[in-house]
Write a protein that holds these residues in place. Structure first.
Motif, PDB file in Angstrom:
ATOM      1  N   GLN A  23       0.805  -1.219   0.000  1.00 24.14           N
ATOM      2  CA  GLN A  23       0.000   0.000   0.000  1.00 24.14           C
ATOM      3  C   GLN A  23       0.841   1.274   0.000  1.00 24.14           C
ATOM      4  O   GLN A  23       0.460   2.257  -0.606  1.00 24.14           O
ATOM      5  CB  GLN A  23      -0.929   0.016   1.224  1.00 24.14           C
ATOM      6  N   GLU A  24       1.954   1.248   0.727  1.00 24.70           N
ATOM      7  CA  GLU A  24       2.777   2.450   0.850  1.00 24.70           C
ATOM      8  C   GLU A  24       4.228   2.065   1.104  1.00 24.70           C
ATOM      9  O   GLU A  24       4.519   0.933   1.460  1.00 24.70           O
ATOM     10  CB  GLU A  24       2.267   3.342   1.986  1.00 24.70           C
ATOM     11  N   ALA A  25       5.108   3.035   0.901  1.00 24.05           N
ATOM     12  CA  ALA A  25       6.531   2.805   1.151  1.00 24.05           C
ATOM     13  C   ALA A  25       6.741   2.481   2.637  1.00 24.05           C
ATOM     14  O   ALA A  25       5.992   2.927   3.497  1.00 24.05           O
ATOM     15  CB  ALA A  25       7.335   4.037   0.752  1.00 24.05           C
ATOM     16  N   VAL A  26       7.772   1.693   2.912  1.00 20.66           N
ATOM     17  CA  VAL A  26       8.044   1.215   4.269  1.00 20.66           C
ATOM     18  C   VAL A  26       9.354   1.830   4.762  1.00 20.66           C
ATOM     19  O   VAL A  26      10.359   1.837   4.052  1.00 20.66           O
ATOM     20  CB  VAL A  26       8.146  -0.329   4.278  1.00 20.66           C
ATOM     21  N   SER A  27       9.337   2.329   5.987  1.00 17.18           N
ATOM     22  CA  SER A  27      10.547   2.936   6.554  1.00 17.18           C
ATOM     23  C   SER A  27      11.530   1.859   7.005  1.00 17.18           C
ATOM     24  O   SER A  27      11.138   0.749   7.373  1.00 17.18           O
ATOM     25  CB  SER A  27      10.195   3.832   7.742  1.00 17.18           C
ATOM     26  N   ILE A  28      12.786   2.236   6.982  1.00 18.66           N
ATOM     27  CA  ILE A  28      13.830   1.333   7.475  1.00 18.66           C
ATOM     28  C   ILE A  28      13.594   1.017   8.946  1.00 18.66           C
ATOM     29  O   ILE A  28      13.791  -0.110   9.381  1.00 18.66           O
ATOM     30  CB  ILE A  28      15.228   1.951   7.261  1.00 18.66           C
ATOM     31  N   GLN A  29      13.142   2.008   9.708  1.00 19.69           N
ATOM     32  CA  GLN A  29      12.918   1.794  11.133  1.00 19.69           C
ATOM     33  C   GLN A  29      11.861   0.713  11.375  1.00 19.69           C
ATOM     34  O   GLN A  29      11.998  -0.108  12.286  1.00 19.69           O
ATOM     35  CB  GLN A  29      12.491   3.097  11.815  1.00 19.69           C
ATOM     36  N   SER A  30      10.800   0.705  10.556  1.00 13.67           N
ATOM     37  CA  SER A  30       9.751  -0.300  10.760  1.00 13.67           C
ATOM     38  C   SER A  30      10.250  -1.700  10.395  1.00 13.67           C
ATOM     39  O   SER A  30       9.952  -2.665  11.097  1.00 13.67           O
ATOM     40  CB  SER A  30       8.476   0.060  10.004  1.00 13.67           C
ATOM     41  N   ILE A  31      11.019  -1.801   9.311  1.00 18.63           N
ATOM     42  CA  ILE A  31      11.588  -3.106   8.948  1.00 18.63           C
ATOM     43  C   ILE A  31      12.543  -3.571  10.040  1.00 18.63           C
ATOM     44  O   ILE A  31      12.480  -4.714  10.492  1.00 18.63           O
ATOM     45  CB  ILE A  31      12.342  -3.034   7.601  1.00 18.63           C
ATOM     46  N   ALA A  32      13.409  -2.665  10.477  1.00 18.85           N
ATOM     47  CA  ALA A  32      14.396  -3.000  11.507  1.00 18.85           C
ATOM     48  C   ALA A  32      13.710  -3.479  12.779  1.00 18.85           C
ATOM     49  O   ALA A  32      14.137  -4.449  13.398  1.00 18.85           O
ATOM     50  CB  ALA A  32      15.285  -1.795  11.798  1.00 18.85           C
ATOM     51  N   GLY A  33      12.631  -2.813  13.164  1.00 16.68           N
ATOM     52  CA  GLY A  33      11.903  -3.199  14.370  1.00 16.68           C
ATOM     53  C   GLY A  33      11.269  -4.575  14.250  1.00 16.68           C
ATOM     54  O   GLY A  33      11.373  -5.401  15.162  1.00 16.68           O
ATOM     55  N   ARG A  34      10.600  -4.822  13.134  1.00 21.26           N
ATOM     56  CA  ARG A  34       9.946  -6.127  12.943  1.00 21.26           C
ATOM     57  C   ARG A  34      10.950  -7.261  12.817  1.00 21.26           C
ATOM     58  O   ARG A  34      10.700  -8.376  13.270  1.00 21.26           O
ATOM     59  CB  ARG A  34       9.052  -6.100  11.696  1.00 21.26           C
ATOM     60  N   GLN A  35      12.091  -6.986  12.194  1.00 19.48           N
ATOM     61  CA  GLN A  35      13.063  -8.046  11.919  1.00 19.48           C
ATOM     62  C   GLN A  35      14.212  -8.102  12.926  1.00 19.48           C
ATOM     63  O   GLN A  35      15.094  -8.949  12.805  1.00 19.48           O
ATOM     64  CB  GLN A  35      13.620  -7.875  10.498  1.00 19.48           C
ATOM     65  N   ASN A  36      14.201  -7.191  13.888  1.00 15.97           N
ATOM     66  CA  ASN A  36      15.237  -7.150  14.914  1.00 15.97           C
ATOM     67  C   ASN A  36      16.638  -7.028  14.291  1.00 15.97           C
ATOM     68  O   ASN A  36      17.550  -7.797  14.584  1.00 15.97           O
ATOM     69  CB  ASN A  36      15.145  -8.378  15.826  1.00 15.97           C
ATOM     70  N   ILE A  37      16.758  -6.029  13.405  1.00 18.49           N
ATOM     71  CA  ILE A  37      18.014  -5.726  12.729  1.00 18.49           C
ATOM     72  C   ILE A  37      18.361  -4.281  13.054  1.00 18.49           C
ATOM     73  O   ILE A  37      17.484  -3.425  13.083  1.00 18.49           O
ATOM     74  CB  ILE A  37      17.870  -5.887  11.195  1.00 18.49           C
ATOM     75  N   SER A  38      19.616  -3.987  13.271  1.00 13.91           N
ATOM     76  CA  SER A  38      20.011  -2.610  13.562  1.00 13.91           C
ATOM     77  C   SER A  38      19.726  -1.720  12.355  1.00 13.91           C
ATOM     78  O   SER A  38      19.933  -2.122  11.210  1.00 13.91           O
ATOM     79  CB  SER A  38      21.485  -2.554  13.973  1.00 13.91           C
ATOM     80  N   VAL A  39      19.255  -0.510  12.619  1.00  7.33           N
ATOM     81  CA  VAL A  39      18.906   0.436  11.556  1.00  7.33           C
ATOM     82  C   VAL A  39      20.125   0.750  10.693  1.00  7.33           C
ATOM     83  O   VAL A  39      20.047   0.769   9.461  1.00  7.33           O
ATOM     84  CB  VAL A  39      18.287   1.726  12.145  1.00  7.33           C
ATOM     85  N   SER A  40      21.271   0.981  11.320  1.00  8.42           N
ATOM     86  CA  SER A  40      22.467   1.345  10.550  1.00  8.42           C
ATOM     87  C   SER A  40      22.919   0.198   9.634  1.00  8.42           C
ATOM     88  O   SER A  40      23.333   0.432   8.497  1.00  8.42           O
ATOM     89  CB  SER A  40      23.601   1.790  11.470  1.00  8.42           C
ATOM     90  N   TYR A  41      22.825  -1.036  10.113  1.00  6.46           N
ATOM     91  CA  TYR A  41      23.193  -2.189   9.295  1.00  6.46           C
ATOM     92  C   TYR A  41      22.207  -2.337   8.144  1.00  6.46           C
ATOM     93  O   TYR A  41      22.590  -2.575   6.997  1.00  6.46           O
ATOM     94  CB  TYR A  41      23.246  -3.447  10.160  1.00  6.46           C
TER      95      TYR A  41
END
Length: 144
Positions: A23-41
């Protein structure tokens, strides 16, 4: 062959992006949160994927990431090659016409390496991101 965290996290991020960017573009922060990955990585991984055309980004308040092509056209092999480089389990000069190998004509071990490498290539190039996104959606529905 052992895949690095680049491949593991990058594939998870691409699946997440496919699931949530419909539906819409996804932020890196939301992906990082759901996948438990550091934002910078994750930013580093997305930069590589963007350069390869597998993802595209939009800036601004409603910005974020989307898949760069339809998920049905992106193979797991495409993703892994961008993040890992080559996918060969063994790099034997006897399996490459460009390489110079002294025992190329008599070595039979190269057949083993070629078969393993061909199997990996076939597996990752026939498994499409769209399939993994569908499986992810099914798993999420089962949890509910």
């Amino acid at each position: 062959m052992k895949l690095s965290t680049r491949a593991i996290y990058g594939l998870r991020a691409m699946i997440d992006l496919g699931v949530y960017s419909e539906q819409e573009a996804v932020s890196i922060q939301s992906i990082a949160g759901r996948q438990n990955i550091s934002v910078s990585y994750l930013e580093q991984l997305m930069a590589k994927l963007k350069r390869a055309g597998l993802v595209e980004s939009t800036r601004g308040a409603c910005g974020g990431y989307r898949l760069g092509r339809p998920a049905e056209e992106i193979s797991v092999g495409d993703i892994l090659r961008v993040l890992e480089g080559g996918l060969e389990a063994a790099q034997c000069p006897g399996t490459s016409p460009e390489e110079n190998c002294e025992t190329k004509d008599i070595c039979v071990a190269k057949l083993v390496w070629k078969r393993i490498n061909d199997s990996i290539t076939q597996a990752v190039d026939t498994l499409m991101l769209g399939q993994l996104i569908e499986e992810s959606r099914k798993k999420q529905e089962e949890k509910m």
